[in-house]
Design a protein around this motif. Sequence first.
Motif, PDB file in Angstrom:
ATOM      1  N   ASP A 106       0.815  -1.107   0.100  1.00  0.00           N
ATOM      2  CA  ASP A 106       0.111   0.154  -0.052  1.00  0.00           C
ATOM      3  C   ASP A 106       0.786   1.324   0.059  1.00  0.00           C
ATOM      4  OD1 ASP A 106      -2.218   1.634   0.141  1.00  0.00           O
ATOM      5  OD2 ASP A 106      -2.388   1.342   2.420  1.00  0.00           O
ATOM      6  N   PRO A 107       1.343   1.662  -1.235  1.00  0.00           N
ATOM      7  CA  PRO A 107       2.054   2.747  -1.072  1.00  0.00           C
ATOM      8  C   PRO A 107       1.659   4.276  -0.919  1.00  0.00           C
ATOM      9  CG  PRO A 107       1.232   2.577  -3.421  1.00  0.00           C
ATOM     10  CD  PRO A 107       0.866   1.601  -2.529  1.00  0.00           C
ATOM     11  N   THR A 108       2.346   5.188  -0.342  1.00  0.00           N
ATOM     12  CA  THR A 108       1.953   6.697  -0.272  1.00  0.00           C
ATOM     13  C   THR A 108       2.118   7.184  -1.872  1.00  0.00           C
ATOM     14  OG1 THR A 108       4.346   7.427   0.275  1.00  0.00           O
ATOM     15  CG2 THR A 108       2.578   6.835   2.168  1.00  0.00           C
ATOM     16  N   LEU A 109       1.132   8.059  -1.846  1.00  0.00           N
ATOM     17  CA  LEU A 109       0.842   8.662  -3.468  1.00  0.00           C
ATOM     18  C   LEU A 109       1.765   9.776  -3.698  1.00  0.00           C
ATOM     19  CD1 LEU A 109      -2.918   8.003  -4.067  1.00  0.00           C
ATOM     20  CD2 LEU A 109      -1.040   6.328  -4.328  1.00  0.00           C
ATOM     21  N   GLU A 110       2.028  10.468  -2.514  1.00  0.00           N
ATOM     22  CA  GLU A 110       2.690  11.805  -2.803  1.00  0.00           C
ATOM     23  C   GLU A 110       4.139  11.641  -2.510  1.00  0.00           C
ATOM     24  OE1 GLU A 110       0.558  11.209  -0.494  1.00  0.00           O
ATOM     25  OE2 GLU A 110      -1.001  12.765  -0.626  1.00  0.00           O
ATOM     26  N   ARG A 111       4.771  10.618  -1.891  1.00  0.00           N
ATOM     27  CA  ARG A 111       6.265  10.559  -1.956  1.00  0.00           C
ATOM     28  C   ARG A 111       6.562   8.962  -2.004  1.00  0.00           C
ATOM     29  NH1 ARG A 111       9.945  13.549   0.467  1.00  0.00           N
ATOM     30  NH2 ARG A 111       8.436  15.274   0.890  1.00  0.00           N
ATOM     31  N   ASP A 112       7.943   8.740  -2.640  1.00  0.00           N
ATOM     32  CA  ASP A 112       8.332   7.401  -2.708  1.00  0.00           C
ATOM     33  C   ASP A 112       8.529   6.805  -1.249  1.00  0.00           C
ATOM     34  OD1 ASP A 112       8.051   7.589  -5.225  1.00  0.00           O
ATOM     35  OD2 ASP A 112      10.385   7.825  -5.731  1.00  0.00           O
ATOM     36  N   THR A 113       8.358   5.389  -1.345  1.00  0.00           N
ATOM     37  CA  THR A 113       8.587   4.703   0.113  1.00  0.00           C
ATOM     38  C   THR A 113       9.906   4.250  -0.029  1.00  0.00           C
ATOM     39  OG1 THR A 113       6.378   4.061   0.558  1.00  0.00           O
ATOM     40  CG2 THR A 113       8.019   2.834   1.404  1.00  0.00           C
ATOM     41  N   LEU A 114      10.881   4.174   0.937  1.00  0.00           N
ATOM     42  CA  LEU A 114      12.252   3.739   0.706  1.00  0.00           C
ATOM     43  C   LEU A 114      12.241   2.307   1.037  1.00  0.00           C
ATOM     44  CD1 LEU A 114      15.057   5.247   0.531  1.00  0.00           C
ATOM     45  CD2 LEU A 114      15.067   5.264   3.242  1.00  0.00           C
ATOM     46  N   GLU A 149       5.481   4.884 -11.427  1.00  0.00           N
ATOM     47  CA  GLU A 149       4.552   4.478 -11.188  1.00  0.00           C
ATOM     48  C   GLU A 149       4.153   3.706  -9.843  1.00  0.00           C
ATOM     49  OE1 GLU A 149       5.092   5.002 -15.640  1.00  0.00           O
ATOM     50  OE2 GLU A 149       5.948   3.591 -13.875  1.00  0.00           O
ATOM     51  N   PHE A 150       5.438   3.121  -9.636  1.00  0.00           N
ATOM     52  CA  PHE A 150       5.606   2.307  -8.163  1.00  0.00           C
ATOM     53  C   PHE A 150       5.806   2.986  -6.936  1.00  0.00           C
ATOM     54  CE2 PHE A 150       6.744  -0.106 -11.781  1.00  0.00           C
ATOM     55  CZ  PHE A 150       6.399  -1.560 -11.794  1.00  0.00           C
ATOM     56  N   ARG A 151       6.111   4.023  -7.134  1.00  0.00           N
ATOM     57  CA  ARG A 151       6.348   4.890  -5.532  1.00  0.00           C
ATOM     58  C   ARG A 151       7.210   4.277  -4.717  1.00  0.00           C
ATOM     59  NH1 ARG A 151       2.198   6.623  -9.095  1.00  0.00           N
ATOM     60  NH2 ARG A 151       1.076   8.414  -8.449  1.00  0.00           N
ATOM     61  N   LEU A 152       8.309   3.870  -5.374  1.00  0.00           N
ATOM     62  CA  LEU A 152       9.341   3.037  -4.521  1.00  0.00           C
ATOM     63  C   LEU A 152      10.570   3.860  -4.902  1.00  0.00           C
ATOM     64  CD1 LEU A 152       8.291  -0.807  -5.328  1.00  0.00           C
ATOM     65  CD2 LEU A 152       7.859   0.485  -3.048  1.00  0.00           C
ATOM     66  N   LYS A 177       9.203  16.813  -2.185  1.00  0.00           N
ATOM     67  CA  LYS A 177       7.722  16.158  -2.449  1.00  0.00           C
ATOM     68  C   LYS A 177       7.689  15.641  -4.009  1.00  0.00           C
ATOM     69  CE  LYS A 177       5.017  19.368   0.550  1.00  0.00           C
ATOM     70  NZ  LYS A 177       3.934  20.164   0.186  1.00  0.00           N
ATOM     71  N   GLY A 178       6.877  14.620  -3.883  1.00  0.00           N
ATOM     72  CA  GLY A 178       6.837  14.058  -5.441  1.00  0.00           C
ATOM     73  C   GLY A 178       7.384  12.715  -5.528  1.00  0.00           C
ATOM     74  N   ILE A 192      -0.865   4.262 -11.292  1.00  0.00           N
ATOM     75  CA  ILE A 192      -0.285   3.639 -10.113  1.00  0.00           C
ATOM     76  C   ILE A 192       0.152   2.303 -10.415  1.00  0.00           C
ATOM     77  CG2 ILE A 192      -0.678   3.174  -7.765  1.00  0.00           C
ATOM     78  CD1 ILE A 192      -2.803   5.406  -7.742  1.00  0.00           C
ATOM     79  N   ILE A 193       1.116   1.611 -10.213  1.00  0.00           N
ATOM     80  CA  ILE A 193       1.223   0.159 -10.322  1.00  0.00           C
ATOM     81  C   ILE A 193       1.842  -0.344  -9.003  1.00  0.00           C
ATOM     82  CG2 ILE A 193       2.778  -1.453 -11.450  1.00  0.00           C
ATOM     83  CD1 ILE A 193       3.132   0.250 -13.632  1.00  0.00           C
TER      84      ILE A 193
END
Length: 450
Positions: free
Chosen positions: A19-27, A87-90, A96-97, A204-205
């Motif tokens: 479940d990713p956050t949409l505004e910022r990549d997850t580390l 698209e993966f937010r990783l 931001k972004g 979003i992927i």
Amino acid sequence: MYFSDYFGIENPDEHDWFDPTLERDTLLFVDPFLLFSDTEEKWRKSHDRLIEHFQDAFELLAQTGMNRQHQYYKRVLILMESKEPKEFRLGFATKKGVDGSGSGKWLASQIVEAMGEAIKRGLSEIEHFEELGILVEGIDKDRISDLTCNLLKPEFIEYTQHICHSLGIAMREVEVPHSKFDEGRRRWMSSTHLLPTDQKNKAIILVPKRFLRELPTLNGWDWVDEDSIRDDLNIDIARNIRKSDIVALARKNPQALRAWIRSKASSTVPDPYDVLHDPKLLVKWRRAATQALAAEPFTGFPPVRTEDDLIEFVRFGVEKFRHWAEEKGGWRVFWQDATYINAIPEPSMQLLFLAVIDSYCEMAGIQVDREVETGRGPVDFTFSGDRRMRVIVEMKRLTSGKFWHGLQTQWSSDSDARLHEQPTSTARHLPCRKRLRHAEHEKTLALHGE
């Protein structure tokens, strides 16, 4: 906002997907080894396809004699190019972004060079893509994850579509870069796919959470840390070994590297990051911030018109965060477990603070940016009222010896010249672990919290 929040999905922890956050990549990063060792055949086959892509490149490159003008050499360069799969937010994100640089032409050339070195030393095939991550200085965990996501993007798109159909999540046609391989031209192309989109209509992927780690299972640091490797190669590994040292050692001893990878692959139990318990607060910092905001809601602040107003606003926000942490039990989230021995990483602390303070800033009409380049390097946070005034905040763990040194470095590059040029400027020192220095048009605020 999390994907589950945006689409109204209850109990996201119970699902297989991350479940990713949409505004910022997850580390976190997709680890190809976790696909290789997965229990589902379709994902093991996707890893095979990943390897086939690099094997094709190896075979083409072997025919070029490493002649950069050869058409096959140029084709391999194209095959190795990869932009960040946003698209993966990783992955890494400083502001931001979710935009980033990806591999690009320079890194593609480094990968091809490493492949050429491997061929010269008798490695005419690739068994695990992570080998290149050890042989190329520019390939780190972020690049390995990016390349994996890009090359397997069709599979992850299909996975995302299946999830959306099963949960009734709306999708729309959207163009996705690097999502279709043109067999005739032997290159990746953009293509249109049905996918969920965010507030800005960006695709979003999703990926299975069991494929995520902080560091690839097969990595150079673990290789050189093996006692048997150190003994066999007669090397002494210093604590501060650099990636360039590992690359040079791997290129000199490719067979030792290959043997270690085979042994590791056959004996290692898959060990993904524990997304559910999230010991390092890499994932659930946003939810922790929501709790902090509920405990310390924004109570209003006078309009910010002057430098002193901006200073006081930042002080106001920091003190509310400090009060939540010190007086309302928020400090518990800064530890990995109930033993209170191992603290969460500093970047996670900063993200949590940013999420709280950003909400205050939005209500007050103040802009805050994280990791902004000023002077000689990045500062943690910059608050701006208008273009004539800003406040710079450094946030470090109390045990960090770099706090005041980093602040002084920033100050000397940004403001000392102006202080020397303006003899009427003053410097003030605030008590209670705070210091303030200011020039006529700029003030720097350092709040040294515990």
